[in-house]
Design a protein around this motif. Structure first.
Motif, short mmCIF file in Angstrom:
data_model
loop_
_atom_site.label_atom_id
_atom_site.label_comp_id
_atom_site.label_asym_id
_atom_site.label_seq_id
_atom_site.Cartn_x
_atom_site.Cartn_y
_atom_site.Cartn_z
N ASP A 101 0.83 -1.20 0.00
CA ASP A 101 0.00 0.00 0.00
C ASP A 101 0.86 1.26 0.00
O ASP A 101 1.89 1.32 0.67
CB ASP A 101 -0.91 0.03 1.23
CG ASP A 101 -2.00 -1.03 1.16
OD1 ASP A 101 -2.36 -1.41 0.04
OD2 ASP A 101 -2.46 -1.48 2.23
N ARG A 102 0.43 2.24 -0.76
CA ARG A 102 1.12 3.53 -0.82
C ARG A 102 0.24 4.57 -0.13
O ARG A 102 -0.93 4.72 -0.46
CB ARG A 102 1.38 3.92 -2.28
CG ARG A 102 2.12 5.24 -2.43
CD ARG A 102 2.73 5.35 -3.81
NE ARG A 102 1.73 5.34 -4.86
CZ ARG A 102 1.24 6.43 -5.45
NH1 ARG A 102 1.65 7.62 -5.06
NH2 ARG A 102 0.36 6.34 -6.41
N TRP A 103 0.82 5.25 0.83
CA TRP A 103 0.07 6.21 1.63
C TRP A 103 0.64 7.61 1.46
O TRP A 103 1.81 7.77 1.12
CB TRP A 103 0.14 5.84 3.12
CG TRP A 103 -0.42 4.50 3.45
CD1 TRP A 103 0.15 3.28 3.21
CD2 TRP A 103 -1.66 4.23 4.09
NE1 TRP A 103 -0.65 2.27 3.66
CE2 TRP A 103 -1.77 2.82 4.21
CE3 TRP A 103 -2.68 5.03 4.59
CZ2 TRP A 103 -2.87 2.21 4.80
CZ3 TRP A 103 -3.77 4.42 5.19
CH2 TRP A 103 -3.86 3.02 5.29
N ASP A 104 -0.18 8.59 1.71
CA ASP A 104 0.30 9.96 1.74
C ASP A 104 0.54 10.40 3.18
O ASP A 104 0.06 11.42 3.62
CB ASP A 104 -0.70 10.91 1.07
CG ASP A 104 -0.39 11.08 -0.40
OD1 ASP A 104 0.68 10.65 -0.82
OD2 ASP A 104 -1.23 11.63 -1.12
N LYS A 121 -3.40 5.45 -1.22
CA LYS A 121 -3.30 5.52 -2.67
C LYS A 121 -3.20 4.11 -3.24
O LYS A 121 -3.25 3.12 -2.51
CB LYS A 121 -2.06 6.34 -3.07
CG LYS A 121 -2.09 7.78 -2.56
CD LYS A 121 -3.18 8.58 -3.22
CE LYS A 121 -3.12 10.04 -2.82
NZ LYS A 121 -4.15 10.85 -3.44
N LEU A 124 1.63 -0.53 -4.92
CA LEU A 124 2.69 -0.72 -5.90
C LEU A 124 3.27 -2.13 -5.76
O LEU A 124 3.34 -2.66 -4.65
CB LEU A 124 3.79 0.32 -5.71
CG LEU A 124 3.39 1.78 -5.91
CD1 LEU A 124 4.59 2.69 -5.64
CD2 LEU A 124 2.87 2.01 -7.32
N ARG A 142 4.96 -0.09 4.68
CA ARG A 142 4.15 0.93 4.03
C ARG A 142 5.06 1.82 3.19
O ARG A 142 6.19 2.12 3.59
CB ARG A 142 3.42 1.81 5.06
CG ARG A 142 2.44 1.07 5.95
CD ARG A 142 1.20 0.62 5.18
NE ARG A 142 0.21 0.03 6.06
CZ ARG A 142 0.18 -1.24 6.40
NH1 ARG A 142 1.14 -2.06 5.97
NH2 ARG A 142 -0.77 -1.70 7.19
N LEU A 143 4.57 2.22 2.04
CA LEU A 143 5.27 3.21 1.22
C LEU A 143 4.74 4.59 1.56
O LEU A 143 3.52 4.78 1.61
CB LEU A 143 5.06 2.92 -0.26
CG LEU A 143 5.89 1.79 -0.86
CD1 LEU A 143 5.35 1.44 -2.25
CD2 LEU A 143 7.35 2.17 -0.96
N MET A 160 9.82 8.34 -2.67
CA MET A 160 9.08 7.33 -1.94
C MET A 160 10.03 6.58 -1.02
O MET A 160 11.14 6.23 -1.40
CB MET A 160 8.43 6.33 -2.91
CG MET A 160 7.40 6.95 -3.85
SD MET A 160 6.02 7.75 -3.00
CE MET A 160 5.29 6.33 -2.17
N MET A 162 10.08 3.25 1.81
CA MET A 162 9.35 2.15 2.41
C MET A 162 9.75 2.04 3.88
O MET A 162 10.94 1.99 4.21
CB MET A 162 9.64 0.82 1.71
CG MET A 162 8.80 -0.33 2.27
SD MET A 162 9.14 -1.92 1.46
CE MET A 162 8.45 -1.61 -0.17
#
Length: 236
Positions: A101-104, A121, A124, A142-143, A160, A162
């Motif tokens: 999962d990619r988070w802001d 988001k 990836l 988490r990214l 980015m 991780m």
């Protein structure tokens, strides 16, 4: 069994990559690469192993230990191996693929209060070999997107990173995502003999932050930065 030095030379020769180019891709100094190729460095681990194997188009296990297949699904994409896709459904089935999962989370790599937003988001893809090589579990990772310039050239604005949220035990000189009070930061952390901390920025224009023992209750280690991707480059 071959040595790391021999495998590096073989892989770089096969890939047609110079030491200078490998340093640029892995984002380490040329002197560090020289140590790798001279035999002074006997093993590669973690992020450097993953980045070097991807740059050279070999599997992390082969580069690290000389075992297993030299190339394959776990190796970095080279040449015509780049896949262009608009959605996950466009990618071919691959049992070794792991989605992260990619988070802001706006982890600040600058100075000042940056909001810690949690807007999820699109995920990836990563290869499962990546996590085995660095000793992390996908469920713990988490990214996040970094904001600010205080960690340049290690991390640039909008890079980015991780974060492994299970790795919160402080090790000297390691980069962590942390919360200091209500301020999210990404910093290199050093522990003093008395247990207090120093939060170090790679960018020299940002002074170190000293965290005395009386303020340690305001520090929360979110997790260790185990991988980074973006516009960062190796120092010359």
């Amino acid at each position: 069994m071959s040595t790391l030095q021999e495998r590096l030379k073989e892989a770089s020769r096969d890939a047609g990559i110079s030491q200078a180019e490998l340093a640029r891709r892995v984002r380490v100094t040329r002197s560090a690469i020289a140590h790798w190729f001279s035999g002074a460095t006997r093993e590669l681990t973690g992020e450097n192993l993953i980045a070097a194997s991807a740059a050279l188009g070999v599997t992390p296990t082969w580069l690290a230990k000389g075992t297993g297949p030299k190339t394959g699904a776990a190796a970095g994409l080279t040449g015509g191996g780049v896949a262009v896709w608009d959605s996950p459904e466009d990618l071919p089935d691959d049992d070794s693929r792991v989605w992260i999962d990619r988070w802001d989370y706006f982890c600040s790599a600058g100075d000042g209060g940056i909001q810690w937003e949690i807007r999820q988001k699109d995920a990836l893809p990563f290869n499962s070999e990546f996590f085995r090589a660095i000793g992390s579990k996908p469920a713990n990772c988490r990214l996040v997107m970094v904001r600010g310039d205080s960690m340049e050239p290690f991390l640039f604005n909008r890079d980015m990173a991780m974060v492994d949220m299970s790795k919160t035990a402080i090790r000297d000189g390691v980069v962590y995502a942390i919360m200091y009070g209500d301020e999210p930061l990404v910093k290199q952390v050093f522990k003093k003999p008395d247990g207090s901390l120093v939060l170090h920025s790679y960018n020299a224009k940002y002074p170190d932050k000293d965290i005395p023992l009386l303020q340690m209750e305001y520090v929360q280690i979110i997790g260790e930065v185990i991988y980074r991707s973006g516009s960062g480059f190796a120092a010359n």
